[in-house]
Design an enzyme around this catalytic site. Structure first.
Site, PDB file in Angstrom:
ATOM      1  N   GLY A  39       0.806  -1.221   0.000  1.00 34.78           N
ATOM      2  CA  GLY A  39       0.000   0.000   0.000  1.00 34.78           C
ATOM      3  C   GLY A  39       0.832   1.260   0.000  1.00 34.78           C
ATOM      4  N   GLY A  40       2.128   1.107   0.322  1.00 38.99           N
ATOM      5  CA  GLY A  40       3.030   2.244   0.252  1.00 38.99           C
ATOM      6  C   GLY A  40       2.661   3.363   1.211  1.00 38.99           C
ATOM      7  N   LYS A  51      -7.057  10.644   5.848  1.00 44.07           N
ATOM      8  CA  LYS A  51      -8.497  10.819   5.634  1.00 44.07           C
ATOM      9  C   LYS A  51      -9.283  10.359   6.863  1.00 44.07           C
ATOM     10  CE  LYS A  51      -7.239  12.685   3.087  1.00 44.07           C
ATOM     11  NZ  LYS A  51      -5.934  12.867   2.461  1.00 44.07           N
ATOM     12  N   GLY A 182       4.992  24.897   4.556  1.00 44.37           N
ATOM     13  CA  GLY A 182       4.514  24.350   3.267  1.00 44.37           C
ATOM     14  C   GLY A 182       3.004  24.226   3.268  1.00 44.37           C
ATOM     15  N   ALA A 321      -1.262   9.364  -5.853  1.00 48.37           N
ATOM     16  CA  ALA A 321      -1.490   7.920  -5.852  1.00 48.37           C
ATOM     17  C   ALA A 321      -2.227   7.487  -7.118  1.00 48.37           C
ATOM     18  CB  ALA A 321      -2.300   7.524  -4.619  1.00 48.37           C
ATOM     19  N   HIS A 446     -32.141  16.666  -8.313  1.00 43.42           N
ATOM     20  CA  HIS A 446     -32.437  17.716  -7.342  1.00 43.42           C
ATOM     21  C   HIS A 446     -32.966  17.079  -6.070  1.00 43.42           C
ATOM     22  CE1 HIS A 446     -33.590  21.595  -5.754  1.00 43.42           C
ATOM     23  NE2 HIS A 446     -34.771  21.072  -5.433  1.00 43.42           N
TER      24      HIS A 446
END
Lengths: 467, 521
Positions: A39-40, A51, A182, A321, A446
Site C-alpha cells: 500500500g506504500g 483521511k 509548506g 497515488a 435535485h
C-alpha cells in the site's frame, strides 16, 4: 537456482501493487517486492490514514461549532487524541492487509524484503539485517519505490520536534502549538485537523498563495476560511532557520522583507517530496536519474536501460497515488504490447480534504490565460444551492473555465462541500471532451450539490437559473 | 512471457498496413531485432524486427492481409518453453486458414488504360455483407480518362471494403474482397492463444477475418461514429463537414476522433486525411450568403487540364465567317432520309470531314511538340468535345478519322457522344487525339476562344448557324442576301503554328465548306 519471473515489481504502493495485479491479469508471472506492508505511503502513511483523521476532525468541528445550528446541544463534548490516532492506524493496518489478500488472490508472488537490482534481470532480496536471503530473475522490472519527504538544510528534521507527515499523523499527544511549513495539500490538511482539535496552528508558505497549484480565487477563499478558524498564515514567507531549543522549536521567517520569529511545540515540514532512488542498484546499472527522480519515457515508462521501467512518485511530479496506479497499468499494458493512448497529464484531478474541501482538474484561470485562451468563466456559489442550504454547508463555490472559441472545458475548480467527490463528473466531462452544453443539458438530480456544476456551466453562458 | 507483435504505426496519417511476407514461421526462434515480417503501407514498405528474443508462437495475420495499425499480428513467447512441440500443429492450422482464404476473391482497382495508374472510387453500390451477383455493379470509379462502373467477377458476398468513397487507389490494389463461400460477415471470434485444442482449426482461421471485419466496420458504419461535443463544436467553428470528419482517423479510445486529432488535422491544412471530401454535402457560411461546395473528381480533372493547357501552349485565336448555304439546304432536304438510315447528319459531320481534309493539307496543324521536336501525326484522331450533364466535359476522339467519309464521321460522332454521356467510354477513346473540334454553337454562342486539348496544337470552335444579311457580289454588282452564316474560330499554339498557317488552315476550311462537293455524300 533462483526463481524466474516475467515481471518483477519493486515497491508495493498504489503504483506497484496495481501494476502487479494488472500484470497478473494479462498473464505475466509476476513478483512484487516490498519490505513493508503493501500500500506504500498512500495506505500506510498518507492518503488513507490522514483521511481517517480528517473525518474525526470534521465530526468534532460539526459538533462543536455547528450543533446549535441544528438545534442540538451537546454538553461535555470532548475527544481522546490517542483514540483518534489509533482509529487511523487501525484503518491503515486493515486496508493494507486487504491489499495483501488482493495480491494473493491475483496469484502475484509476494516477497517481503528489500530488493536491490544486481543486474538488469536480477534482484537480490535482503532482510532487515542486510543479509541476502534470496535472488530472483525477471525479464522485465518495474521500479515503483515511491518518494519521501524532502529535507532542506534550514529545516533540520529530527523526527521528534521537527517532523514529517509520517510523525505528524502518529503523535502520542496533541501538540499545543504547531508550525506547518509548506501549504500544499499535506500542510493544509494537517492545519485543518490540528486547528479543529484546538492546537494553535501557524502556516508558513514560500509562494504567494496557500495551495499554490490551485486557482487563485479558490486559494483566497480557503485563506479567509482558515483565518476565520484562527489559523495564522504567512505567505510569500521564506524560512531562514528552524532550531530546537529545549521544549520548543524556533522558526525564523522572512515575510515581505520583515523578519518574524515564530515558536511552537512542533514543526511539520511539508515542503515537497523526493524520489526514493538510492540503494536499489540503480546507479550501478546506469539508470538515468534527474533531480532525485528516475527519468523515463512517458509513453512506455521505460528508463534508459532496456527492460527496466519506473512509475509513480519515483519518476517525479505530480506525486499522486491515482497517477501512480494509472502509470502502473499503462506500463504493464505497454509491456504486453497493447496499443495505448498515453496518459493525459492535463486531466488529473487533485484533491485537498480540509473543510471546505478543495478539488480541481485542468487549468487554473491564470494558466488558461497564459496559454492564450479567451475564456468564458462560470461560477456558482453553494450559498445558492438548495441542498447546501439544507445540509448547512454553504461555504464555497464551483468555478468552471471554458475556452470561448470552441467551448472546451479547460479547468474546473471546486471549494466547498464534497468537492473531492464532485470533481469526478468534471474529470469525466473533460476526458470525454464535453462542452458547456453537455453539462447544462445533462439532468442533474435535485436536490444535490452536483446541480451547482450544471449551474456554473450555465452561468458561463449567462443561462444560470438560480443566480 | 507472451509479447504481442502489433502492426506498427509507420507515420502520422497511416492507419493500416498490408503484411507482405512472413520471414519466420510458427515455432521459429527469433532474436531481438531480427526481421520477422515485412509490411507495405500507404507511404513506405518496411521490415519489422522482433522486439524481443523468443519463439514465434502464433501468427494471426496472413500474408497479403491488410490490418489496422495496432492489430496484433503475432505473439512471441520470450521464455520459449514448451513451444516447439506445438509448432507443427500450429503450422497446419495456419495452412488451413490459408485454404479458407482462397475462397475469398480480391477485387483490384482495374487498369483503365496504358497511362492510367490510379483511380478514384466515386461510389460504392454495395456494402459489406451484401450479396453480389456476377456482373452486378459493385462500385464506380473515376480516372484521369474516364469514369466507369466495375462489376463483380463472381457470385458471392461482399466481405470487405478496403477503401472508402473518394479514396484514390493505385491500379491493381485490392479495393474489396468477395467471399464465394458462406463466411458470415458478422462472425465474431475470440482471438486464439497458443493453448492447443483439436477443434481449433476453424477458430484459427477466423481471427484474421475478424480483424478485417473491424476494419470494415470502421469504414461502413462511418455515419454512426461518435464525435465528442467538443469535436463537433470545433468542426462547426472551422467549417468541417461530418463527411470530412469521417475521413480523419481518430487516435482516442476505440479509434475515436479526439480534439487533438482534429486540431492537428486543421493545423496541417486539412490534408492529413486520405483525401479531401468531395461528397456533395454543402455547408453554408455564417451569413448564409455563400454556398461552399467541394469540387467533384471530374471538375478537379477539368480544372487541372485547363490550367495545364494554358500553362503549356501560347493560345492565339483566329476567326472566320462561313456561308453554309450549300450544306444548310442539303441538310434541310436530306435529314429525314438519312435518319431513316440511322445516320444523324449535322453540320458537325461536314465540318469534321472538312477539318480532316485541312489537316492532311496542313500537316503541322496535326502535330504535337516534344521538347525541341515536332511530332507530325500521319493519322487523324479527331477529338470531339462532349458536354456531359450536369457539369462535365470530355474529349473522346474518332480514331482514324481520315479513313472515314461524312456518313462514317456522322456515325462516329453520334457514337462517342452517346458513350460519353452514358459513361461507357474506354480510356483509349480519350487517348492519342491529334486535333479537336468543339461545338459551342449548339448552346447558341456565335464564337468563342477555345482552349487546346493537350498535347495537340489546334482546336476549332464551331459557332451557331444564324441567318444574316450579307453582301454578295455577282457580276460586279453588290447586293444583300439572307444567308445561313457560321463563325469558326481556331485556337492554335503559337509555339508551332503562326498566324499565316492558322489563317491558311482556317481559310481552307471555310472555302471547302462553302463549296462543299455534295456529290461525295
Amino acid at each position: 537456482m533462483s526463481k524466474s519471473y516475467d515481471l518483477a515489481i519493486l515497491g508495493g504502493g498504489p503504483g506497484g501493487y496495481v501494476a502487479a495485479i494488472r500484470a497478473s491479469q494479462l498473464g505475466f508471472n509476476t513478483v512484487l517486492i516490498d519490505k513493508d506492508n503493501l500500500g506504500g505511503v498512500c495506505l500506510n502513511w498518507g492518503c488513507i490514514p490522514t483521511k481517517s483523521l480528517l473525518k474525526n476532525a470534521e465530526i468534532f468541528d460539526l459538533m462543536k461549532n455547528h450543533s446549535a445550528d441544528f438545534g442540538i446541544s451537546i454538553q461535555g463534548l470532548s475527544f481522546d487524541f490517542s483514540k483518534i490516532i489509533k482509529r487511523s492506524r487501525d484503518i491503515s493496518e486493515k486496508i493494507t492487509k486487504n491489499v495483501e489478500l488482493l495480491i494473493k488472490k491475483n496469484k502475484v508472488t509476494r516477497i517481503r524484503g528489500f530488493g536491490k537490482l544486481s543486474s538488469k534481470n536480477t534482484i537480490d532480496i535482503f532482510d532487515e539485517s542486510g543479509k541476502v536471503t534470496d535472488s530472483i530473475n525477471a525479464e522485465k522490472i518495474i521500479i515503483a519505490t515511491g518518494a519521501r519527504p524532502k529535507n532542506f538544510p534550514q529545516i533540520p528534521v529530527d523526527y521528534k520536534k521537527i517532523v514529517t507527515s509520517t510523525e505528524a499523523m502518529n503523535f502520542s499527544t496533541q501538540p499545543r502549538d504547531l508550525i506547518i511549513i509548506g501549504a500544499g495539500a499535506i500542510g493544509i490538511e494537517f492545519a485543518y485537523f490540528y486547528s479543529v482539535l484546538g492546537t494553535k496552528v501557524t502556516i508558513v508558505e514560500m509562494l504567494e498563495q496557500i495551495l499554490p497549484v490551485e486557482d487563485k480565487e479558490i486559494s483566497e477563499t480557503l485563506l479567509k476560511s482558515f483565518k476565520k478558524r484562527g489559523i495564522e498564515i504567512y505567505t510569500s514567507a521564506k524560512v531562514e532557520k528552524a532550531e530546537v531549543k529545549g521544549d520548543e522549536v524556533f522558526v525564523s521567517i522572512l515575510n515581505e522583507g520583515k523578519k518574524i520569529e515564530l515558536k511552537a511545540e512542533k514543526v511539520l515540514s511539508a515542503i515537497g517530496v523526493m524520489g526514493n532512488v538510492e540503494g536499489f542498484g540503480l546507479e550501478e546499472l546506469g539508470i538515468e536519474i534527474e533531480k532525485n527522480h528516475i527519468k523515463v519515457d512517458k509513453q512506455t515508462y521505460q528508463t534508459n536501460v532496456e527492460g527496466i521501467f519506473a512509475i509513480g512518485d519515483v519518476i517525479g511530479p505530480p506525486w499522486l497515488a491515482h497517477v501512480a496506479s494509472s502509470e502502473g497499468i499503462h506500463c504493464v499494458e505497454t509491456i504486453k504490447g497493447l496499443s495505448l493512448q498515453p496518459i493525459d497529464y492535463d486531466n488529473i484531478p487533485g484533491c485537498t480534504y480540509c473543510i471546505p474541501q478543495v478539488a480541481s482538474v485542468g487549468l487554473t484561470e491564470q494558466k488558461a490565460l497564459d496559454a492564450g485562451y479567451k475564456l468564458k468563466i462560470g461560477k456558482f456559489p453553494f450559498m445558492a444551492s438548495g441542498k447546501a442550504f439544507a445540509v448547512g454547508e454553504r461555504e464555497g463555490f464551483v468555478k468552471l473555465i471554458f475556452d470561448a472559441k470552441y467551448g472546451e472545458l479547460l479547468g474546473a475548480h471546486i471549494i466547498g462541500p464534497e468537492a473531492t467527490e464532485l470533481i469526478a463528473e468534471l474529470t469525466l466531462a473533460k476526458s470525454m471532451e464535453a462542452t458547456y452544453e453537455s453539462i447544462v443539458k445533462t439532468i442533474h438530480a435535485h436536490p444535490t450539490l452536483s446541480e451547482s456544476i450544471m449551474e456554473a456551466a450555465a452561468n458561463a453562458y449567462g443561462e444560470s437559473i438560480h443566480i | 512471457m507472451k509479447v504481442d507483435i502489433v502492426m506498427p504505426k509507420m507515420g502520422e496519417s497511416i492507419y493500416e498496413g498490408t503484411l507482405i511476407k512472413w520471414h519466420k514461421n510458427i515455432g521459429d526462434r527469433v532474436k531481438k531485432d531480427e526481421i520477422i515480417y515485412e509490411i507495405s503501407t500507404d507511404k513506405v514498405d518496411t521490415e519489422i524486427p522482433s522486439p524481443e528474443d523468443g519463439v514465434l508462437t502464433e501468427i494471426r495475420v496472413l500474408e497479403q492481409d491488410t490490418v489496422a495499425v495496432g492489430t496484433v499480428v503475432a505473439i512471441i513467447e520470450t521464455n520459449g518453453v514448451q513451444v516447439e512441440s506445438k509448432s507443427e500443429e500450429l503450422k497446419k492450422e495456419v495452412q488451413t486458414a490459408k485454404q479458407v482464404d482462397n475462397e475469398v476473391i480480391e477485387i483490384p482497382m482495374p487498369k483503365m488504360g496504358e497511362s492510367v495508374m490510379e483511380g478514384t472510387i466515386i461510389k460504392w453500390h454495395k456494402k459489406v455483407g451484401d450479396k453480389v451477383k456476377q456482373d452486378e455493379i459493385i462500385f464506380e470509379i473515376s480516372t484521369d480518362k474516364v469514369d466507369t462502373e466495375v462489376p463483380s467477377p463472381v457470385d458471392g458476398t461482399l466481405e470487405e471494403i478496403l477503401f472508402v468513397e473518394n479514396d484514390t487507389v493505385a491500379v491493381g490494389v485490392t479495393v474489396a474482397k468477395i467471399s464465394t463461400g458462406n463466411i458470415s460477415a458478422s462472425t465474431q471470434t475470440k482471438p486464439t492463444s497458443i493453448e492447443p485444442a483439436k477443434e481449433k482449426k476453424l477458430d484459427n482461421s477466423i481471427p484474421q477475418t475478424t480483424n478485417n471485419k473491424q476494419l470494415i466496420a470502421n469504414n461502413s458504419q462511418l455515419t454512426n461514429k461518435f464525435y465528442s461535443p467538443l469535436v463537433l463544436n470545433i468542426a462547426r467553428a472551422e467549417g468541417i463537414s461530418i463527411d470530412e470528419l469521417e475521413l480523419i482517423q481518430g487516435t482516442g479510445i476505440g479509434g475515436r476522433l479526439t480534439k487533438n486529432d482534429l486540431l492537428n488535422y486543421i493545423q496541417k491544412g486539412r490534408s492529413g486525411a486520405t483525401t479531401t471530401s468531395n461528397v456533395g454535402i454543402m455547408k453554408t457560411d455564417k451569413v448564409q450568403r455563400v454556398e461552399i461546395m467541394p469540387m467533384d473528381n471530374t471538375r478537379q480533372r477539368i480544372m487541372e487540364h485547363m490550367i495545364k493547357s494554358k500553362d503549356i501552349s501560347v493560345h492565339v485565336t483566329a476567326v472566320t465567317e462561313v456561308d453554309v448555304s450549300k450544306i444548310h439546304y442539303f441538310l434541310e432536304k436530306n435529314r429525314d432520309s438519312f435518319s431513316k438510315e440511322g445516320v444523324k447528319l449535322t453540320y458537325l459531320s461536314f465540318i469534321a470531314f472538312t477539318v480532316v481534309k485541312a489537316l492532311k493539307e496542313f500537316s503541322l496543324m496535326n502535330a504535337s511538340i516534344d521538347g525541341k521536336n515536332i511530332l507530325i501525326k500521319k493519322y487523324v484522331n479527331l477529338g470531339i468535345a462532349v458536354a456531359v450533364e450536369p457539369n462535365g466535359l470530355i474529349v473522346p476522339n474518332i480514331k482514324k478519322a481520315d479513313e472515314k467519309n461524312v456518313r462514317g464521321l456522322a456515325k462516329s460522332i453520334a457514337d462517342i457522344g452517346n458513350r460519353a454521356r452514358t459513361k461507357k467510354l474506354v480510356p483509349e477513346d480519350t487517348m492519342d487525339g491529334t486535333f479537336t473540334i468543339t461545338n459551342y454553337g449548339v448552346f447558341g454562342s456565335l464564337f468563342g476562344t477555345p482552349i487546346i486539348n493537350q498535347p495537340e496544337v489546334g482546336v476549332l470552335g464551331v459557332g451557331a448557324v444564324t441567318k444574316k444579311p450579307v453582301v454578295i457580289e455577282s457580276g460586279g454588282l453588290d447586293s444583300i442576301a439572307i444567308k445561313p452564316m457560321m463563325y469558326l474560330s481556331l485556337s492554335h499554339d503559337h509555339r508551332l503554328v503562326d498566324g499565316m498557317l492558322g489563317g491558311k488552315f482556317l481559310n481552307f476550311v471555310k472555302n471547302t465548306l462553302e463549296n462543299f462537293d455534295i456529290s461525295i455524300i
